[in-house]
Design an enzyme around this catalytic site. Structure first.
Site, PDB file in Angstrom:
ATOM      1  N   ASN A  58      -8.139 -14.493  36.359  1.00  0.00           N
ATOM      2  CA  ASN A  58      -9.514 -14.959  36.186  1.00  0.00           C
ATOM      3  C   ASN A  58      -9.837 -14.927  34.693  1.00  0.00           C
ATOM      4  O   ASN A  58     -10.046 -13.857  34.116  1.00  0.00           O
ATOM      5  CB  ASN A  58     -10.489 -14.044  36.929  1.00  0.00           C
ATOM      6  N   VAL A  59      -9.852 -16.093  34.068  1.00  0.00           N
ATOM      7  CA  VAL A  59     -10.112 -16.181  32.635  1.00  0.00           C
ATOM      8  C   VAL A  59     -11.592 -16.464  32.413  1.00  0.00           C
ATOM      9  O   VAL A  59     -12.141 -17.428  32.955  1.00  0.00           O
ATOM     10  CB  VAL A  59      -9.260 -17.282  31.986  1.00  0.00           C
ATOM     11  N   ASN A 112     -20.844  -3.894  27.139  1.00  0.00           N
ATOM     12  CA  ASN A 112     -20.434  -2.594  27.672  1.00  0.00           C
ATOM     13  C   ASN A 112     -21.293  -2.073  28.808  1.00  0.00           C
ATOM     14  O   ASN A 112     -20.864  -1.172  29.531  1.00  0.00           O
ATOM     15  CB  ASN A 112     -20.414  -1.547  26.557  1.00  0.00           C
ATOM     16  N   SER A 139     -15.905   6.591  27.452  1.00  0.00           N
ATOM     17  CA  SER A 139     -15.337   7.127  26.216  1.00  0.00           C
ATOM     18  C   SER A 139     -15.864   8.533  26.015  1.00  0.00           C
ATOM     19  O   SER A 139     -16.952   8.887  26.510  1.00  0.00           O
ATOM     20  CB  SER A 139     -15.740   6.251  25.026  1.00  0.00           C
ATOM     21  N   TYR A 152     -22.188   1.952  19.891  1.00  0.00           N
ATOM     22  CA  TYR A 152     -21.102   2.120  20.858  1.00  0.00           C
ATOM     23  C   TYR A 152     -21.324   3.375  21.698  1.00  0.00           C
ATOM     24  O   TYR A 152     -21.189   3.347  22.921  1.00  0.00           O
ATOM     25  CB  TYR A 152     -19.780   2.207  20.106  1.00  0.00           C
ATOM     26  N   SER A 155     -23.950   2.900  24.278  1.00  0.00           N
ATOM     27  CA  SER A 155     -23.481   2.085  25.407  1.00  0.00           C
ATOM     28  C   SER A 155     -22.645   2.914  26.375  1.00  0.00           C
ATOM     29  O   SER A 155     -22.753   2.755  27.602  1.00  0.00           O
ATOM     30  CB  SER A 155     -22.680   0.878  24.912  1.00  0.00           C
ATOM     31  N   LYS A 156     -21.839   3.815  25.849  1.00  0.00           N
ATOM     32  CA  LYS A 156     -20.995   4.632  26.715  1.00  0.00           C
ATOM     33  C   LYS A 156     -21.799   5.741  27.393  1.00  0.00           C
ATOM     34  O   LYS A 156     -21.511   6.118  28.545  1.00  0.00           O
ATOM     35  CB  LYS A 156     -19.832   5.219  25.914  1.00  0.00           C
ATOM     36  N   ILE A 185      -7.393   6.399  21.797  1.00  0.00           N
ATOM     37  CA  ILE A 185      -6.203   5.888  22.462  1.00  0.00           C
ATOM     38  C   ILE A 185      -5.639   4.755  21.600  1.00  0.00           C
ATOM     39  O   ILE A 185      -6.404   3.922  21.090  1.00  0.00           O
ATOM     40  CB  ILE A 185      -6.538   5.364  23.877  1.00  0.00           C
TER      41      ILE A 185
END
Length: 254
Positions: A58-59, A112, A139, A152, A155-156, A185
């Protein structure tokens, strides 16, 4: 055969999770923005033991609600059910609040958080039918603050609260909702956020002191945690924020 929808499957943690689930015997419906990279993931899933018709591509960009709808519709049309949803698609933006445009915040939250919630809403009726589960890729920046990545981190943190609240709402339906909260990671997310090769090498070197285990992690370590949460191995676990962070979240300056 159980069916997993995996977003962000064209690279990084999403790709590793898709391959690990395929090896475990899941049919996989893969979502990503880059068709060539997504095909590479599909090939790896087939090498892991799946047949061609057990892998669906699924693109599309899931911030486009039509793409999200097509992902669910295509999965059901070709694989008939959804047992687990792995929300791995996400972006990282850098910058301090006083020097970063609010439009950056809007984009960060759109990818996110907003797109994750919308896709999950679409998938939930089918996951309820299968008594399945949802695994969000968050995260360590969700529960722990770090300067320079505030948008960021917000959002997490929102994704973590979504995980816990949805776990309570879905528990009466027999559906579990959990997240993994990785530390650093080794993927391409930092470079896609604008970090150059030299700075990235220095960043990974610094991980030796910022992570209790003395290194950054790899995608296979996170994929094992995702597999645990996506299967009956974690049958009595819901609302969990599973840290796969090498101890980064318990490190404090002294």
């Amino acid at each position: 055969m159980p069916v997993a929808v995996v977003t962000g499957a064209s690279s990084g943690i999403g790709k590793a999770a898709a391959i690990r689930l395929a090896r475990e015997g899941f049919s996989v419906s893969l979502s990503g923005r880059k068709e060539d990279a997504l095909k590479e993931t599909a090939d790896e899933c087939i090498k892991a033991g799946l047949k061609q018709d057990q892998v669906v591509l699924n693109v599309g960009d899931l911030t486009d609600f039509d793409a999200a709808k097509k992902l669910i519709e295509n999965t059901l049309a070709k694989l008939n059910t959804i047992d687990t949803l792995i929300n791995s698609a996400g972006i990282l933006t850098n910058g301090e609040v006083n020097s970063t445009d609010i439009e950056v915040y809007d984009k960060q939250m759109d990818v996110n958080v907003r797109s994750v919630i919308y896709l999950t809403k679409l998938a939930l009726p089918h996951i309820i039918k299968s008594k399945g589960n949802v695994v969000n890729v968050s995260s360590i920046a969700g529960p722990c603050p770090f300067p320079g990545v505030t948008y960021y981190s917000i959002s997490k943190a929102a994704l973590d609260q979504f995980t816990k609240c949805l776990a309570l709402e879905m528990a009466p339906h027999g559906v579990r909702v959990n997240s993994v909260n990785p530390g650093v990671i080794v993927t391409d997310i930092h470079k896609r956020a604008g970090m150059g090769d030299k700075d990235y090498e220095a960043f990974l070197e610094k991980c030796k002191s910022t992570h209790a285990l003395g290194r950054a992690g790899d995608v296979d370590e996170v994929s094992e945690a995702i597999l645990f949460l996506a299967t009956s191995r974690s049958s009595f676990t819901t609302g969990e924020l599973l840290r796969v962070d090498g101890g980064r979240g318990i490190m404090f300056p002294r």
